[in-house]
Every structure is written in structure tokens, then in C-alpha cells.
Design an enzyme around this catalytic site. Structure first.
Site, short mmCIF file in Angstrom:
data_model
loop_
_atom_site.label_atom_id
_atom_site.label_comp_id
_atom_site.label_asym_id
_atom_site.label_seq_id
_atom_site.Cartn_x
_atom_site.Cartn_y
_atom_site.Cartn_z
N HIS A 35 2.86 -0.95 2.66
CA HIS A 35 3.73 -0.53 3.76
C HIS A 35 3.79 -1.62 4.83
CE1 HIS A 35 2.14 3.43 2.17
NE2 HIS A 35 3.44 3.68 2.13
N HIS A 55 -0.83 1.54 3.83
CA HIS A 55 -1.69 0.47 3.33
C HIS A 55 -0.93 -0.85 3.45
CE1 HIS A 55 0.91 0.87 -0.14
NE2 HIS A 55 0.51 2.12 -0.34
N ASP A 91 8.28 1.02 -6.26
CA ASP A 91 9.03 2.19 -6.74
C ASP A 91 10.41 1.69 -7.17
OD1 ASP A 91 7.12 4.51 -5.88
OD2 ASP A 91 7.21 3.16 -4.18
N MET A 104 5.72 7.92 3.59
CA MET A 104 5.09 9.25 3.59
C MET A 104 3.69 9.15 4.21
SD MET A 104 6.46 11.25 0.27
CE MET A 104 5.30 10.59 -0.91
P1 AMP Z 1 5.55 5.89 0.17
O1 AMP Z 1 4.87 6.10 1.49
O2 AMP Z 1 4.60 5.84 -0.98
O3 AMP Z 1 6.72 6.82 -0.03
O4 AMP Z 1 6.18 4.43 0.22
C1 AMP Z 1 6.99 4.03 1.30
C2 AMP Z 1 7.60 2.70 0.97
O5 AMP Z 1 6.57 1.74 0.76
C3 AMP Z 1 8.45 2.73 -0.30
O6 AMP Z 1 9.60 1.93 -0.10
C4 AMP Z 1 7.53 2.11 -1.32
O7 AMP Z 1 8.19 1.50 -2.39
C5 AMP Z 1 6.80 1.09 -0.47
N1 AMP Z 1 5.53 0.71 -1.10
C6 AMP Z 1 4.54 1.54 -1.52
N2 AMP Z 1 3.55 0.83 -2.10
C7 AMP Z 1 3.93 -0.47 -2.07
C8 AMP Z 1 3.35 -1.70 -2.53
N3 AMP Z 1 2.16 -1.73 -3.15
N4 AMP Z 1 4.03 -2.84 -2.33
C9 AMP Z 1 5.24 -2.83 -1.72
N5 AMP Z 1 5.84 -1.72 -1.26
C10 AMP Z 1 5.20 -0.55 -1.44
#
Ligand code: AMP
Length: 267
Positions: A32, A29, A146, A25
Site C-alpha cells: 500500500h 503494508h 491484484d 481495505m
Molecule cells: P487491499 O487493501 O488488499 O484491497 O489493496 C489495496 C490496494 O493495494 C490494491 O490496489 C492492491 O492491488 C494494492 N496492493 C496490495 N498488495 C500489494 C502489493 N504487495 N504490491 C503492490 N500493491 C499491492
């Protein structure tokens, strides 16, 4: 690196060899980046999606203020060797408006995050399913950060016979234990300090094999409002007597809701 935003351009941007997809999304960081690095190491072509999915936000949640940092996100994607970014608008993803048919997550979608955020996993699985159909990858990478989402995506891929290999990536943390999250940027400096209780409580739970020690950590930081701290089996069923388990927590720090989890080995 190419950036496309509509279906026709996505379809015509044919990628060579096996394709890995990383769904995000934005507000990228190091968490990702870890997913992108795994994808880069394991596939010939890497496709990243960037879409803040309105379907998974409740009416009182942070859809409008969710951080949007497109330029920096593309910079990070380029640095990590992404071949193609699919960044659709809401109209491209949902041309008929809100979809009337959604993926039903089943009982696991109604507990923990699903209990606190009704409809959340319907929204997540629906967009993940759509993005898998649109991007047709061989491998899809998701973060253990997640964990319930990862578990439900694995279940959907299995139950719908989707020809995709789902790969989980360990949580990336700051040096002091805080799990990286796009929502961490909402935290004021004192809130960021308070937020350390989540990882501390999980470590205490993992060390003792019981949530009591973790609950004591939360009790010592009353400004953090605990939603849940649970010990489960690795599939999120009832905790086993011994062997592999999972500790998961969610809590509110000021107006920011944070989640975290760790693997536990019960003696
Ligand atoms: P998001 O942009 O928050 O929807 O996350 C996108 C992907 O990055 C999802 O598969 C999350 O689980 C993964 N993600 C987010 N934060 C972390 C983290 N700290 N360590 C590993 N994967 C992450």
C-alpha cells in the site's frame, strides 16, 4: 492529514490541484505504501480510502476476521504524506443496505478469481465505482498484485467513460519473494514457508515459458492446495505464442487463500 467518515465532510474537504486516490481495505503494508508514494510523487493532493467492503466477501470468506488496524493504518498514511483519508462505515457506503444495482464485470469477471469467488468482482467494481464517484480523482492507483482486478477496473473506466487515469503499480515482495498481502498475517511460520511456492512457481513458469515447471513446484509442496496456475496474454486472454504474457496463480495455504502473478516474456 484529515480523516473523514461521512459524505458531507468528504464533499467539503476540497483538495487543491490534481487529486490521486488510493483505495484500500486497511491492514496497510509496504505494498500500500508503494501506491501512496507513487500518488504522492505524481499529484498535488493524495486521498486514501479505507473501507472493508462487505459486498466482495462470500458468505464463507473472511470478512469478520479480516484484519482491522485503523490506528497503525492512519500512522502509515500520515508518514506517506496522505492529505485526506475517507474511512466510511458500512451505513455511509450502503445507506439502503446492499445495493440492488451492481456493476456487471462481464466474462472476465467469471474466470480465475471470479470462478472461485462468485460475485467477487461485482462487489469490487461496484465499490470502486462508488468510491470514484464520491472522491472524483484525476488518477487512481491500483496494485498489479491484484492483476485481474486491475484489468477489470481499467475495462470499467473505459467502458463507462469515467474521466480517470488508472495507474498500475508493480507488486511489492518480501526479500524471499512472497508478495505482500494483508492476509499474510494469517499465516503461521510453517505456512509462511509453504506459501513461498506461489512466487517460486511463477518464477519457474516465467523462466521456462510454460506452466509445467510451475506445476512441478506446487506438486512438491502438497500441503498447499493449488486453485489455478495459468499463462495468459497481458489482457488475460489466451496465451500468445511469443511476446508479453502473464502468469497468475491462486492457492490455499491452510485456511488462507493467496494470489500472485508476474509478467512473462515468451521467446
Ligand atoms: P487491499 O487493501 O488488499 O484491497 O489493496 C489495496 C490496494 O493495494 C490494491 O490496489 C492492491 O492491488 C494494492 N496492493 C496490495 N498488495 C500489494 C502489493 N504487495 N504490491 C503492490 N500493491 C499491492
Amino acid at each position: 492529514m484529515r480523516v473523514v467518515s461521512d459524505r458531507a465532510d468528504l464533499r467539503s474537504a476540497s483538495l487543491p490541484g490534481d487529486v490521486a486516490v488510493v483505495m484500500t481495505m486497511g491492514a496497510l503494508h509496504e505494498g500500500h505504501a508503494a501506491l501512496l508514494r507513487r500518488a504522492r510523487a505524481e499529484a498535488k493532493s493524495v486521498l486514501m480510502t479505507l473501507f472493508v467492503n462487505p459486498l466482495q466477501f462470500g458468505p464463507n470468506e473472511d470478512f469478520d476476521r479480516y484484519p482491522r488496524t485503523m490506528e497503525a493504518d492512519l500512522e502509515l498514511a500520515r508518514a506517506e504524506g496522505v492529505d485526506l483519508v475517507f474511512a466510511p462505515t458500512r451505513e455511509v457506503m450502503y445507506p439502503q443496505g446492499e445495493p440492488s444495482v451492481r456493476v456487471e464485470p462481464g466474462p472476465l469477471g467469471a474466470v480465475l478469481e471470479g470462478a472461485s469467488r462468485p460475485g467477487f468482482f461485482h462487489g469490487v467494481l461496484t465499490v470502486v465505482n462508488k468510491l470514484l464517484q464520491l472522491t472524483r480523482p484525476d488518477y487512481a492507483y491500483f496494485g498489479e498484485k491484484d492483476y485481474q482486478q486491475l484489468t477489470l477496473i481499467r475495462a470499467m473506466v473505459r467502458d463507462f467513460d469515467l474521466p480517470i487515469d488508472v495507474r498500475g503499480v508493480p507488486t511489492v515482495r518480501e526479500a524471499d519473494g512472497l508478495a505482500l498481502s494483508s492476509r499474510n498475517r494469517y499465516l503461521s511460520p510453517p505456512e509462511r514457508q509453504s506459501a513461498l511456492v506461489l512466487s517460486r512457481a511463477l518464477r519457474a513458469t516465467a523462466a521456462t515459458g510454460s506452466i509445467e515447471a510451475g506445476l512441478a513446484e506446487f506438486a512438491a509442496v502438497p500441503e498447499v492446495k493449488l486453485d489455478y496456475l495459468v499463462l495468459t496474454d497481458p489482457m488475460l486472454g489466451p496465451a500468445p505464442d511469443h511476446g508479453p504474457a502473464r502468469a497468475l496463480t491462486a492457492a490455499r495455504v491452510g485456511s488462507t487463500r493467496l494470489i500472485d502473478n508476474v509478467g512473462v516474456e515468451l521467446p
